[in-house]
Design a protein around this motif. Structure first.
Motif, PDB file in Angstrom:
ATOM      1  N   THR A 203       0.947  -1.324  -0.212  1.00  0.00           N
ATOM      2  CA  THR A 203      -0.114   0.389  -0.005  1.00  0.00           C
ATOM      3  C   THR A 203       0.857   1.018  -0.012  1.00  0.00           C
ATOM      4  N   ASP A 204       0.554   2.033  -1.632  1.00  0.00           N
ATOM      5  CA  ASP A 204       1.254   3.969  -1.414  1.00  0.00           C
ATOM      6  C   ASP A 204       0.017   5.024  -0.723  1.00  0.00           C
ATOM      7  N   GLN A 205       0.938   5.919  -0.369  1.00  0.00           N
ATOM      8  CA  GLN A 205      -0.109   6.669   0.179  1.00  0.00           C
ATOM      9  C   GLN A 205      -0.824   7.119  -1.310  1.00  0.00           C
ATOM     10  N   GLU A 206      -0.598   6.892  -2.452  1.00  0.00           N
ATOM     11  CA  GLU A 206      -1.652   7.523  -3.743  1.00  0.00           C
ATOM     12  C   GLU A 206      -2.617   6.095  -3.079  1.00  0.00           C
ATOM     13  N   SER A 207      -2.775   4.552  -3.224  1.00  0.00           N
ATOM     14  CA  SER A 207      -4.193   3.826  -2.933  1.00  0.00           C
ATOM     15  C   SER A 207      -3.947   4.254  -1.401  1.00  0.00           C
ATOM     16  N   MET A 208      -3.615   4.728  -0.672  1.00  0.00           N
ATOM     17  CA  MET A 208      -4.581   4.448   0.997  1.00  0.00           C
ATOM     18  C   MET A 208      -5.707   6.238   0.218  1.00  0.00           C
ATOM     19  N   GLU A 209      -4.436   6.790  -0.046  1.00  0.00           N
ATOM     20  CA  GLU A 209      -5.719   8.339  -0.053  1.00  0.00           C
ATOM     21  C   GLU A 209      -6.956   7.941  -0.697  1.00  0.00           C
ATOM     22  N   GLU A 210      -7.182   7.226  -2.035  1.00  0.00           N
ATOM     23  CA  GLU A 210      -7.865   7.046  -2.983  1.00  0.00           C
ATOM     24  C   GLU A 210      -8.653   6.039  -2.499  1.00  0.00           C
ATOM     25  N   ASP A 211      -7.542   4.103  -2.196  1.00  0.00           N
ATOM     26  CA  ASP A 211      -9.033   3.147  -1.982  1.00  0.00           C
ATOM     27  C   ASP A 211      -9.494   3.732  -0.355  1.00  0.00           C
TER      28      ASP A 211
END
Ligand code: C5P
Length: 232
Positions: free
Chosen positions: A121-129
């Motif tokens: 999990t990276d910052q982007e998937s944490m924010e979006e998903d």
């Protein structure tokens, strides 16, 4: 608590696993059994590996309502594993339930550690998903703190986070770190790696090593190299 090297037995069958473990005639390494092997072979694989004298980290990453996790952990503790884990995202209440379930009638229990955010999990998937907008480092440390508050023994984390986890949760809070590679070895699909010697220097308590040992030409020699660099 002793530092140790845990071999990730990421095999698809008992046959392959025993073919690998048969190579270790002298010392019996601490092994990690993950979902793939457990779902393929069931609880019997845990009993069989235990009967051969290995310590076992059962890596099933439980995450459900507190009551279900508590009851499932009671089953796992009867399997006599030495370490197991869950997702800190299940909340403090779930972690407290897990500890309760894991504790045997005589008061003993396996080591219980939490997964914070998966390294996939990276910052982007944490924010979006997941709609979590805090910096991922802060989320990881917050989850580690929740695990410590719930009474857990430690977390699985990247070797690069181990020092910060110890600073946040105390030096006795266990860090179990995968992503370990030899200085002259293949990185494979791991992104942020450390050598066993570096992991020792930054204070990891246990390193989890898979392919650098399981795929080595001489797995016993590769394991001993890990022990020499990390433990001795
Ligand atoms: O083969 P390798 O050394 O990369 O294996 C590392 C082991 O640690 C695998 O079983 C992998 O699933 C596990 N793991 C990981 N990264 C995490 C959590 C677990 O590599 N963040």
């Amino acid at each position: 608590m002793g530092k140790d090297v845990i071999i990730a037995c990421d095999f698809a069958s008992a046959e392959e696993t025993f073919k690998f473990l048969d190579k270790f005639t002298d010392k019996k390494p601490f092994v990690k059994i993950g979902m793939e092997l457990f779902y393929a072979e069931g609880p019997q694989i845990v009993k069989d590996i235990k009967a051969r004298g290995h310590k076992i980290f059962l890596d099933l990453k439980l995450h459900d309502i507190p009551n279900t996790v508590k009851k499932s952990m009671a089953v796992l503790s009867r399997l006599d594993v030495d370490m197991t884990n869950l997702h800190a995202a299940g909340t403090k209440r779930m972690m407290e339930g897990a500890l309760e379930g894991l504790t045997r009638p005589d008061g003993t229990r396996p080591i219980l550690i939490a997964v914070t955010q998966l390294t996939s999990t990276d910052q982007e998937s944490m924010e979006e998903d997941l709609l979590i907008h805090e910096p991922i480092d802060k989320v990881v440390m917050h989850y580690a703190k929740n695990a410590a508050d719930a009474g857990l023994d430690g977390v699985v984390c990247s070797p690069l986070e181990a020092e910060k986890v110890h600073n946040t949760c105390g030096k006795n809070f266990i860090t179990v770190t995968p992503g370990v590679r030899f200085a002259d070895g293949d990185i494979g699909d791991q992104k942020r790696v450390m050598t066993p010697a570096e992991a020792k220097k930054i204070g990891s308590d246990y390193i989890v090593v898979g392919r650098p040992i399981t795929q080595a030409e001489d797995p016993v020699a590769a394991y001993e190299r890990c022990i020499n660099e990390f433990v001795d």
